[in-house]
Design a protein around this motif. Structure first.
Motif, PDB file in Angstrom:
ATOM      1  N   THR A 224       0.828  -1.203   0.000  1.00  0.00           N
ATOM      2  CA  THR A 224       0.000   0.000   0.000  1.00  0.00           C
ATOM      3  C   THR A 224       0.862   1.252   0.000  1.00  0.00           C
ATOM      4  O   THR A 224       0.588   2.225  -0.720  1.00  0.00           O
ATOM      5  CB  THR A 224      -0.903  -0.006   1.239  1.00  0.00           C
ATOM      6  OG1 THR A 224      -1.673  -1.224   1.269  1.00  0.00           O
ATOM      7  CG2 THR A 224      -1.841   1.185   1.230  1.00  0.00           C
ATOM      8  N   PHE A 225       1.910   1.224   0.819  1.00  0.00           N
ATOM      9  CA  PHE A 225       2.849   2.347   0.874  1.00  0.00           C
ATOM     10  C   PHE A 225       3.460   2.608  -0.502  1.00  0.00           C
ATOM     11  O   PHE A 225       3.545   3.748  -0.976  1.00  0.00           O
ATOM     12  CB  PHE A 225       3.920   2.021   1.919  1.00  0.00           C
ATOM     13  CG  PHE A 225       4.833   3.168   2.245  1.00  0.00           C
ATOM     14  CD1 PHE A 225       4.509   4.470   1.918  1.00  0.00           C
ATOM     15  CD2 PHE A 225       6.043   2.939   2.892  1.00  0.00           C
ATOM     16  CE1 PHE A 225       5.354   5.525   2.233  1.00  0.00           C
ATOM     17  CE2 PHE A 225       6.897   3.978   3.208  1.00  0.00           C
ATOM     18  CZ  PHE A 225       6.546   5.284   2.872  1.00  0.00           C
ATOM     19  N   ARG A 226       3.890   1.560  -1.185  1.00  0.00           N
ATOM     20  CA  ARG A 226       4.509   1.719  -2.501  1.00  0.00           C
ATOM     21  C   ARG A 226       3.513   2.241  -3.532  1.00  0.00           C
ATOM     22  O   ARG A 226       3.835   3.146  -4.320  1.00  0.00           O
ATOM     23  CB  ARG A 226       5.088   0.388  -2.960  1.00  0.00           C
ATOM     24  CG  ARG A 226       5.912   0.484  -4.217  1.00  0.00           C
ATOM     25  CD  ARG A 226       6.158  -0.877  -4.814  1.00  0.00           C
ATOM     26  NE  ARG A 226       4.908  -1.482  -5.299  1.00  0.00           N
ATOM     27  CZ  ARG A 226       4.827  -2.666  -5.910  1.00  0.00           C
ATOM     28  NH1 ARG A 226       5.917  -3.383  -6.090  1.00  0.00           N
ATOM     29  NH2 ARG A 226       3.672  -3.143  -6.323  1.00  0.00           N
ATOM     30  N   ASP A 227       2.304   1.687  -3.527  1.00  0.00           N
ATOM     31  CA  ASP A 227       1.316   2.112  -4.518  1.00  0.00           C
ATOM     32  C   ASP A 227       0.915   3.566  -4.317  1.00  0.00           C
ATOM     33  O   ASP A 227       0.721   4.309  -5.290  1.00  0.00           O
ATOM     34  CB  ASP A 227       0.083   1.212  -4.437  1.00  0.00           C
ATOM     35  CG  ASP A 227       0.393  -0.211  -4.864  1.00  0.00           C
ATOM     36  OD1 ASP A 227       1.471  -0.424  -5.472  1.00  0.00           O
ATOM     37  OD2 ASP A 227      -0.417  -1.115  -4.584  1.00  0.00           O
ATOM     38  N   MET A 228       0.772   3.966  -3.053  1.00  0.00           N
ATOM     39  CA  MET A 228       0.401   5.357  -2.811  1.00  0.00           C
ATOM     40  C   MET A 228       1.541   6.320  -3.136  1.00  0.00           C
ATOM     41  O   MET A 228       1.302   7.418  -3.643  1.00  0.00           O
ATOM     42  CB  MET A 228      -0.032   5.517  -1.354  1.00  0.00           C
ATOM     43  CG  MET A 228      -1.385   4.918  -1.035  1.00  0.00           C
ATOM     44  SD  MET A 228      -1.953   5.334   0.622  1.00  0.00           S
ATOM     45  CE  MET A 228      -3.663   4.799   0.546  1.00  0.00           C
ATOM     46  N   CYS A 229       2.764   5.910  -2.821  1.00  0.00           N
ATOM     47  CA  CYS A 229       3.907   6.774  -3.150  1.00  0.00           C
ATOM     48  C   CYS A 229       4.002   7.017  -4.648  1.00  0.00           C
ATOM     49  O   CYS A 229       4.448   8.093  -5.082  1.00  0.00           O
ATOM     50  CB  CYS A 229       5.203   6.143  -2.648  1.00  0.00           C
ATOM     51  SG  CYS A 229       5.495   6.406  -0.893  1.00  0.00           S
ATOM     52  N   ALA A 230       3.614   6.040  -5.439  1.00  0.00           N
ATOM     53  CA  ALA A 230       3.637   6.229  -6.879  1.00  0.00           C
ATOM     54  C   ALA A 230       2.700   7.338  -7.318  1.00  0.00           C
ATOM     55  O   ALA A 230       2.908   7.960  -8.368  1.00  0.00           O
ATOM     56  CB  ALA A 230       3.271   4.917  -7.580  1.00  0.00           C
ATOM     57  N   ASN A 231       1.648   7.615  -6.532  1.00  0.00           N
ATOM     58  CA  ASN A 231       0.718   8.693  -6.851  1.00  0.00           C
ATOM     59  C   ASN A 231       1.186  10.047  -6.324  1.00  0.00           C
ATOM     60  O   ASN A 231       0.565  11.064  -6.625  1.00  0.00           O
ATOM     61  CB  ASN A 231      -0.663   8.381  -6.266  1.00  0.00           C
ATOM     62  CG  ASN A 231      -1.271   7.137  -6.881  1.00  0.00           C
ATOM     63  OD1 ASN A 231      -0.971   6.798  -8.031  1.00  0.00           O
ATOM     64  ND2 ASN A 231      -2.114   6.440  -6.121  1.00  0.00           N
ATOM     65  N   TRP A 232       2.260  10.042  -5.532  1.00  0.00           N
ATOM     66  CA  TRP A 232       2.740  11.310  -4.938  1.00  0.00           C
ATOM     67  C   TRP A 232       4.020  11.820  -5.613  1.00  0.00           C
ATOM     68  O   TRP A 232       4.566  12.844  -5.207  1.00  0.00           O
ATOM     69  CB  TRP A 232       3.048  11.120  -3.450  1.00  0.00           C
ATOM     70  CG  TRP A 232       1.941  10.493  -2.661  1.00  0.00           C
ATOM     71  CD1 TRP A 232       0.624  10.456  -2.961  1.00  0.00           C
ATOM     72  CD2 TRP A 232       2.094   9.773  -1.422  1.00  0.00           C
ATOM     73  NE1 TRP A 232      -0.083   9.771  -2.000  1.00  0.00           N
ATOM     74  CE2 TRP A 232       0.800   9.345  -1.030  1.00  0.00           C
ATOM     75  CE3 TRP A 232       3.168   9.456  -0.603  1.00  0.00           C
ATOM     76  CZ2 TRP A 232       0.563   8.618   0.125  1.00  0.00           C
ATOM     77  CZ3 TRP A 232       2.945   8.749   0.553  1.00  0.00           C
ATOM     78  CH2 TRP A 232       1.650   8.332   0.922  1.00  0.00           C
ATOM     79  N   ARG A 233       4.518  11.125  -6.594  1.00  0.00           N
ATOM     80  CA  ARG A 233       5.850  11.425  -7.122  1.00  0.00           C
ATOM     81  C   ARG A 233       5.940  12.775  -7.821  1.00  0.00           C
ATOM     82  O   ARG A 233       7.043  13.259  -8.077  1.00  0.00           O
ATOM     83  CB  ARG A 233       6.274  10.322  -8.094  1.00  0.00           C
ATOM     84  CG  ARG A 233       6.536   8.997  -7.422  1.00  0.00           C
ATOM     85  CD  ARG A 233       6.886   7.923  -8.437  1.00  0.00           C
ATOM     86  NE  ARG A 233       5.795   7.618  -9.351  1.00  0.00           N
ATOM     87  CZ  ARG A 233       5.820   6.661 -10.271  1.00  0.00           C
ATOM     88  NH1 ARG A 233       6.902   5.897 -10.385  1.00  0.00           N
ATOM     89  NH2 ARG A 233       4.792   6.456 -11.073  1.00  0.00           N
ATOM     90  N   HIS A 234       4.810  13.381  -8.118  1.00  0.00           N
ATOM     91  CA  HIS A 234       4.881  14.692  -8.752  1.00  0.00           C
ATOM     92  C   HIS A 234       5.134  15.807  -7.749  1.00  0.00           C
ATOM     93  O   HIS A 234       5.168  16.978  -8.140  1.00  0.00           O
ATOM     94  CB  HIS A 234       3.587  14.977  -9.530  1.00  0.00           C
ATOM     95  CG  HIS A 234       2.363  14.931  -8.678  1.00  0.00           C
ATOM     96  ND1 HIS A 234       1.783  13.734  -8.262  1.00  0.00           N
ATOM     97  CD2 HIS A 234       1.595  15.911  -8.147  1.00  0.00           C
ATOM     98  CE1 HIS A 234       0.719  13.981  -7.538  1.00  0.00           C
ATOM     99  NE2 HIS A 234       0.581  15.303  -7.439  1.00  0.00           N
ATOM    100  N   HIS A 235       5.310  15.463  -6.491  1.00  0.00           N
ATOM    101  CA  HIS A 235       5.665  16.427  -5.454  1.00  0.00           C
ATOM    102  C   HIS A 235       7.166  16.303  -5.159  1.00  0.00           C
ATOM    103  O   HIS A 235       7.664  15.224  -4.847  1.00  0.00           O
ATOM    104  CB  HIS A 235       4.858  16.178  -4.177  1.00  0.00           C
ATOM    105  CG  HIS A 235       3.419  16.532  -4.318  1.00  0.00           C
ATOM    106  ND1 HIS A 235       2.930  17.796  -4.084  1.00  0.00           N
ATOM    107  CD2 HIS A 235       2.339  15.778  -4.690  1.00  0.00           C
ATOM    108  CE1 HIS A 235       1.616  17.818  -4.286  1.00  0.00           C
ATOM    109  NE2 HIS A 235       1.243  16.594  -4.651  1.00  0.00           N
ATOM    110  N   GLU A 236       7.844  17.406  -5.213  1.00  0.00           N
ATOM    111  CA  GLU A 236       9.291  17.398  -5.003  1.00  0.00           C
ATOM    112  C   GLU A 236       9.689  16.925  -3.609  1.00  0.00           C
ATOM    113  O   GLU A 236      10.675  16.194  -3.468  1.00  0.00           O
ATOM    114  CB  GLU A 236       9.854  18.800  -5.278  1.00  0.00           C
ATOM    115  CG  GLU A 236      11.361  18.895  -5.183  1.00  0.00           C
ATOM    116  CD  GLU A 236      11.855  20.298  -5.472  1.00  0.00           C
ATOM    117  OE1 GLU A 236      13.031  20.575  -5.154  1.00  0.00           O
ATOM    118  OE2 GLU A 236      11.074  21.108  -6.004  1.00  0.00           O
TER     119      GLU A 236
END
Length: 1384
Positions: A224-236
């Motif tokens: 879950t952590f990995r999948d959600m982080c993939a949605n946050w990658r556009h934040h520096e």
């Protein structure tokens, strides 16, 4: 990794436990209920200063109240005070998990803190939900409350002792949910996500690490952590925190894998503080196994970081699609403004990966400042985006060295390779993937007129970081390391495309890749030569012009980029003639592109064109070194090919030479990249045709395919640069003159006389120009440049002596000599007035310039067309001395002439010349050497067989009339002189008794004598006159006195003092035995510069002195090329019969002592290996008219001898106050008092040549102990400086050179340059010339350092001053005649 586990993302996003029952009622109802209850509860909170017992006693009451507070957290932020009180209540209740309980906490919460904390966390989620249409002020206030809640949660998790797995999972799910709510949607300008992103990500990552130390999260949570982080990658901030966590986890991992000696990760100061805090609070609590798991899982928590350069992948998330549907301004998700920051985010992700790679290599990454990489603007221009990565310039010379125990390349590529390769090949990025839903939607919509929508994003900065990391990784290859072929292939393809010059040129990628791949051609990578066409094209694009049509990476300066390209060029210089006619195929298509031989002319043109536009002194010096290496290699190759051809062809007519422009000519074609390619007809040309190409009378200076043509172009380029602007830069001017000196010694079958004459003319013009500079511009560096130019001029004259046969050239050279010695020309330019020597004022620029000009003059007189002398190059003058001419040297008479010349005269009475004259043996000692003369004085003209007897004319019989003379006893005026009393003191004749008898006796005696001598003389009658006869010749003549007289040395002026100066000619006292000891010391003082070079061989992994010294016992265990290179440094000599330089370690071995005949070189014990040349009996020697070098291979025997010498020196210096001299004798320290001050500042520079089987072993060599084998007996008084040259054999047959010098002030000596790749046939010459130039630079640096002949003159003056006989003029003459009488 988590494919078998279910993600909890949907469950977390659809969770409704944060929804209150009051949500079902109208907003006014909920508000009316929340406000009084919350305010009443807040009054008793400890945070408000009133820690009162809670009014809630049962679990039902607490649950009902929590429903009210949950609804209060959903109120708009216009009700800020109510929301703030709700946050305070829950923050107080969360402290129920701590040991110290507060009274304001309800009893049920105290009893079941875990249960109620889970509920509190689910309700606090409402605090983080963005409010619609909130002002910036309200957003800031919401952020403050969120910070308060997060800070409380951090304190509870770090201090609580009752956290269970259930509560940890609730905390992690809460952080995941709140972070996803804020960061999953597209980033809005001035939104709550912009304010809280960094804080949310930081708390989430830290809490996750803390959870791993107590209750390791289950795989479902990790997925879950990995999948959600993939949605946050556009934040520096997500990428920055990911990098920090990776750094924090990697540091202890490296400590565990490689020990404490492995270098730490080098990051910026601010970043390091954050990483250190994270490590202390979280990472140190992890067990070793947990550390490994966390490190690997966090490394892959972003899934694929390369997706950041794929706009379609980043924008195809549910939140981006929802925003595109809900927002009328956005046509498709990929057009959102926040995606404009992806290039910087992608760069920082690649930078973090590259830093991890550097950490495993043991290399430090360049510090990266977060302030300069922040990106608050949503729509920056491309130039401003690129400028955000310019946080400090990279320097090639400041690159950290790699750890010897670094990870293998295969291991690093197994870990990071897929990301690096994909990022490096991401040169065809698109906004979205083909066929995506967003692309289909866009095709049905009208095109946007927003300029941001149509702007193409440039991901070159991130791709450049990936390409640079791949290049850096390949350059870190260890000796003997094997890389998997698949990794080599993928790396070469990435670099192949990175070096592409197709339009539009990716400047960031091209330049950054070039900078980091400087070593790629000198680390034995298999198949790397396939990149040569691309590398050469890129180098040519960078070096040959100063106006590029591409952009240089922001972290690179043009100087550093050119320096890296020059290092690549140094690796290419020797390849064409080494691989010769081998083919180079295109790495991508496999088609034949060109041959190595065709690169020769192209490489030469690149070097010469780069010298024209280069503005950096250091880079120009390296280019000059490349040029010298290329010319030397081409000349040596052509000479050897000529020798081979001559051995196979006995008679070769002149018609067989291939002239440029005549016969078959080379045809070239152009490849797609603009590279010259040899046609098939050119490839079939034989080697000897290329070698025998003779320059035509109309020489084409652009034809650099032959050594003669390149030599002309190189000399012209250097001379032009020196005269125009290089003379203003001391290090560049000296380097250019050193290369010009090296080119003078290049041996060619055919050389241009006009070129040599022009070169001498240019050097003379340079010297004249520098000498005529105004007084305010006269500096030490300027004078040192003049000294270098005079030395260079002497080498050109010595190597091309025919130049002095040209009247104009001779006049130009002598004019320069005159200018250097006197400071003024006899005839100024454009003037017909001639200033005579006697009328000229003697004002040289400096004593150093005068001495150098005198040395040039003596070189012209003594050595041009006369070197080597009949006794060989080991000595410039006769090896005979007084001991060889007579059994007793004290028989010589010693005279001092002009206080700078010693005359030793011996009359050989055993072999008289005709007439009784003795032969003269004359020993002349001057500043420039010692000469032996045998003089045979003759009284008659040479060639006469017998004396000529000329008859006298006959006498006349006619008697002569005698004049009548009135005889008087006294002058006529005597009677007129009045007498004085003194006149009466003499008695009168009349007063004397028996005067007549006395006079009669005298007369009678005279008559008797006359009768005996001649009967014709009768008394009273004179006879006829007799014929006059010449006197008989004497049996003995003092030839020495006659010689001094004939030389004009016995005049009155020569024997008189003049203005306090000693007389021009004086005798020396030779009765003291110390005189001959001092004379031996003078003979041992050479008028040539003397240098020592020490050679070592270090096998793989050796770090002990004894092992290194034992390597020299035999050639069998050494590299086969080592012997050839060692013997190319010099020729073997036996020091017992060697009159030259021996390295200052042998016992007394003086040129004046009698020696047996020089033995044959065949007598050298080859079975002893290189150890035979340890300087105890044999050594390798090289010498010319100005320099001599001793090459020594230290051994255990030599080390023991040095130790004994040092002990003896220390004993004698403390007991009898003596020091060890160069000849092996001892002298009083008072005699060397004048030199002690100078020697402390002018310690010699010793070059050490080290053959390393592995290049990385140079860092483990025990230099402190190994240098003891190179020291002389007196080095404990004045330690010398060292220059170390490391040589490593490459698998290609070439040799990599690395130079380490302690003499940074001297600059970089040429022609050998750090990083050069040489062939065996030129390596020995380059090492020897570099050693000579290094020592010369060290002498130029110190004004107190004397020119060699001046050292000899100074010692001669000391000897004359000590043993001069002070006498008057009459005493000097008396001593000459007395000796003549005694010897007679």
């Amino acid at each position: 990794m988590y494919s078998e586990w279910v993600s909890l993302q949907t469950c977390i996003q659809s969770d409704t436990t944060h929804t209150s029952v009051l949500k079902r009622f109208p907003a006014t109802v909920g508000k009316e209920i929340v406000v009084p209850i919350v305010r009443n509860l807040a009054q008793g909170l400890s945070i408000n200063g009133n820690d009162q017992p809670s009014k809630l006693h049962s679990s039902e009451e607490v649950n009902w109240t929590m429903e009210v507070i949950c609804h209060g957290l959903t109120l708009p932020f216009s009700e800020l005070e109510i929301i703030k009180e709700c946050v305070n209540i829950y923050c107080e209740w969360l402290t129920g998990c701590l040991l110290k309980k507060k009274l304001c906490i309800p009893k049920p919460v105290m009893e079941s803190p875990v249960t109620y904390s889970i509920t509190v966390l689910s309700h606090l989620y409402n605090l983080f939900v963005p409010r619609e249409k909130a002002s910036q002020d309200l957003v800031n206030k919401q952020a403050l409350l969120c910070h308060r809640a997060l800070r409380t949660l951090e304190n509870v998790t770090k201090e609580s002792q009752c956290l269970t797995r259930e509560l940890w999972e609730a905390i992690l799910k809460f952080l995941l949910a709140t972070t996803d709510t804020l960061l999953a949607p597209p980033k809005e300008k001035d939104g709550i996500s912009d304010e809280l992103a960094a804080r949310m990500v930081s708390v989430l990552f830290e809490m996750w690490l803390l959870s791993c130390s107590t209750y390791f999260p289950v795989p479902s949570l990790w997925r879950t952590f990995r999948d959600m982080c993939a949605n946050w990658r556009h934040h520096e901030p997500v990428i920055l925190q990911w990098n920090r966590v990776n750094y924090a986890l990697t540091a202890p991992l490296l400590l565990k894998l490689y020990g404490p000696d492995h270098p730490e990760i080098v990051i910026g100061a601010s970043e390091k503080a954050l990483v250190t805090a994270l490590t202390k609070e979280c990472v140190e609590k992890l067990s070793p196994d947990c550390l490994l798991q966390c490190w690997f899982r966090f490394l892959h928590i972003l899934s694929n970081p390369v997706d950041l350069c794929k706009i379609g992948v980043i924008s195809e998330t549910p939140m981006f699609l929802h925003h595109a549907i809900a927002n009328a301004k956005v046509v498709e998700p990929s057009q959102h403004e926040c995606l404009q920051q992806l290039p910087v985010i992608f760069y920082k992700a690649m930078k973090g990966i590259a830093n991890l790679m550097d950490s495993f290599l043991g290399s430090g990454a360049k510090p990266m400042s977060p302030n300069k990489f922040s990106s608050h603007s949503l729509a920056p221009s491309q130039s401003s985006v690129t400028s955000q990565v310019s946080g400090g310039y990279l320097q090639y010379s400041a690159r950290p060295s790699l750890s010897s125990d670094r990870s293998s390349i295969n291991s690093i590529l197994n870990l990071l390779g897929p990301w690096l390769f994909e990022a490096a090949m991401s040169f065809d990025n698109r906004r979205s993937r083909p066929g995506s839903q967003s692309q289909r939607t866009a095709s049905m919509s009208s095109p946007s007129t927003d300029p941001l929508t149509n702007r193409e994003l440039n991901f070159d900065i991130g791709r450049a970081e990936a390409c640079g990391a791949i290049a850096r990784l390949l350059c870190s290859k260890k000796s003997g390391e094997v890389i998997q072929p698949v990794y080599i292939a993928r790396s070469y393809m990435a670099l192949y495309h990175a070096l592409s010059l197709t339009y539009p040129i990716k400047g960031d990628v091209l330049t950054f890749t070039l900078f980091h791949m400087a070593d790629i051609l000198r680390v034995d990578l298999p198949g790397v030569n396939g990149l040569i066409p691309k590398v050469l094209g890129a180098i040519e694009a960078v070096l040959t012009t100063d106006q590029h049509n591409f952009k240089i990476h922001e972290q690179l300066t043009e100087v550093e980029l050119r320096k890296a390209c020059i290092h690549l060029l140094m690796s290419l210089v020797c390849l064409p003639l080494h691989f010769h006619k081998m083919d180079i195929k295109d790495l991508y298509s496999g088609e034949l592109m060109l041959t190595y031989l065709s690169l020769t002319s192209r490489v030469a043109k690149i070097i010469l064109n780069a010298l024209t536009v280069e503005k950096s002194s250091g880079n120009s010096n390296m280019l000059l070194g490349c040029l010298a290496l290329l010319v030397q290699d081409m000349a040596t190759h052509e000479n050897r090919e000529m020798e081979k051809f001559s051995s196979t062809t006995s008679n070769l007519s002149q018609d067989q030479y291939n002239f440029p422009g005549a016969g078959a000519s080379e045809t070239t074609s152009q490849s797609g990249d603009g590279h010259s390619e040899l046609s098939s007809s050119s490839n079939e040309k034989s080697t000897i045709e290329v070698v025998l190409r003779r320059p035509s009378t109309k020489q084409n200076h652009d034809d650099f395919s032959s050594a003669a043509g390149l030599l002309v172009g190189a000399v012209k380029q250097i001379c032009t640069g020196l005269i125009t602007d290089w003379w203003t830069d001391y290090h560049l001017a000296v380097g250019a003159l050193e290369v010009l000196t090296t080119l003078a010694k290049v041996k060619l079958q055919i050389i241009s006389t006009a070129m040599c004459k022009d070169t001498v003319s240019h050097i003379c013009r340079l010297i004249s120009f520098l000498c005529c500079r105004p007084p305010q511009n006269q500096t030490r560096d300027l004078h040192s440049t003049i000294l270098s130019a005079l030395y260079c001029l002497s080498q050109w004259i010595l190597e091309h002596s025919y130049l002095l046969q040209d009247k104009e050239c001779l006049y130009t050279v002598l004019e320069v000599v005159e200018l250097g010695i006197s400071g003024k020309r006899s005839q100024q330019p454009n003037s017909s007035t001639v200033l005579m020597k006697g009328d000229k004022e003697h004002l040289p620029m400096s004593l150093r310039v005068k001495d150098a000009a005198e040395a040039l003059l003596m070189c012209i007189i003594d050595h041009v067309d006369s070197f080597p002398a009949p006794c060989g190059p080991e000595s410039l003058y006769s090896t005979l001395s007084e001991r060889d001419l007579t059994e007793d040297p004290s028989n010589f008479k010693y005279f001092a002439l002009n206080n700078n010349t010693l005359l030793a005269i011996l009359e050989d009475n055993s072999k008289p010349v005709g007439g009784g004259t003795s032969a003269i043996k004359l020993v002349i000692r001057g500043p420039f050497g010692r000469q032996i003369w045998l003089i045979e004085p003759k009284s008659e003209p040479a060639g006469s067989l017998k004396p000529l007897h000329v008859p006298r004319p006959k006498s006349s019989d006619v008697p002569l009339e005698k004049p009548k003379i009135t005889q008087r006893w006294w002058p006529s005026g005597v009677e007129n002189i009045p007498l004085v009393k003194a006149d009466n003191s003499l008695p009168k004749l009349d007063d004397l008794e028996d005067l007549d008898s006395v006079l009669a006796g005298v007369i009678n005696e005279q008559i008797e004598k006359e009768l005996k001598n001649g009967p014709s003389l009768a008394p009273g009658r004179p006879g006829p006159p007799d014929e006059a006869q010449p006197p008989k010749s004497s049996d003995y003549r003092q030839a020495a006195r006659a010689l001094l007289s004939q030389l004009g040395l016995l005049g009155a002026q020569s024997l008189q003092d003049f203005q306090g100066m000693p007389p021009s000619l004086s005798r020396l006292q030779t009765k003291d035995n110390e005189f001959f000891t001092a004379l031996d010391s003078l003979d041992n003082t050479s008028n040539r510069a003397r240098h020592s070079v020490y050679v070592f061989y270090v096998k793989a992994g050796q770090s002990k002195v004894s092992d290194i010294l034992d390597n020299m016992t035999s050639y069998r265990s050494l590299n086969g090329d080592f012997k050839d290179i060692l013997l190319s440094l010099g020729w073997p000599v036996n020091i017992n019969h060697h009159p030259g330089w021996t390295g200052l370690i042998t016992e007394e071995s003086h040129p004046g002592h009698p020696r047996p005949h020089q033995p044959s070189v065949d007598q050298i014990p080859l079975a002893c290996g290189p150890a035979a040349y340890d300087g105890t009996k044999w050594l390798l020697y090289w010498g010319d008219s100005r320099t001599e070098v001793a090459f020594i291979v230290p051994t255990e025997q030599r080390l023991a001898m040095i130790i004994r010498k040092k002990q003896l020196v220390k004993q004698t210096s403390t007991g009898s106050d003596c020091v060890f001299t160069a000849s092996g004798s001892f002298r009083s320290s008072s005699d060397s008092a004048r030199e002690s001050g100078r020697n402390q500042k002018t310690a010699e520079v010793r070059m050490i040549v080290v053959w390393c089987e592995r290049v990385e072993d140079k860092d483990i060599i025990p230099w402190e102990s190994l240098l003891n084998t190179t020291n002389g007996p007196n080095d404990f008084r004045c330690p010398p400086e060292y220059m170390i040259v490391y040589i490593t054999a490459l698998q290609s047959g070439l040799f990599r050179v690395h130079i380490h010098s302690q003499t940074e002030r001297c600059g970089t000596p040429l022609p050998l340059v750090d990083g050069a790749v040489c062939v065996k046939r030129t390596l020995g010459v380059m090492i020897r010339q570099t050693a000579i130039n290094m020592a010369a630079r060290r002498r130029l640096l110190n004004e107190l350092s004397l020119i060699p002949h001046n050292k000899r003159a100074q010692k001669m003056q000391e000897l004359i001053g000590k043993y001069r006989v002070n006498c008057t003029e009459s005493e000097f003459y008396e001593s000459l005649f007395r000796e003549s009488y005694d010897q007679k």
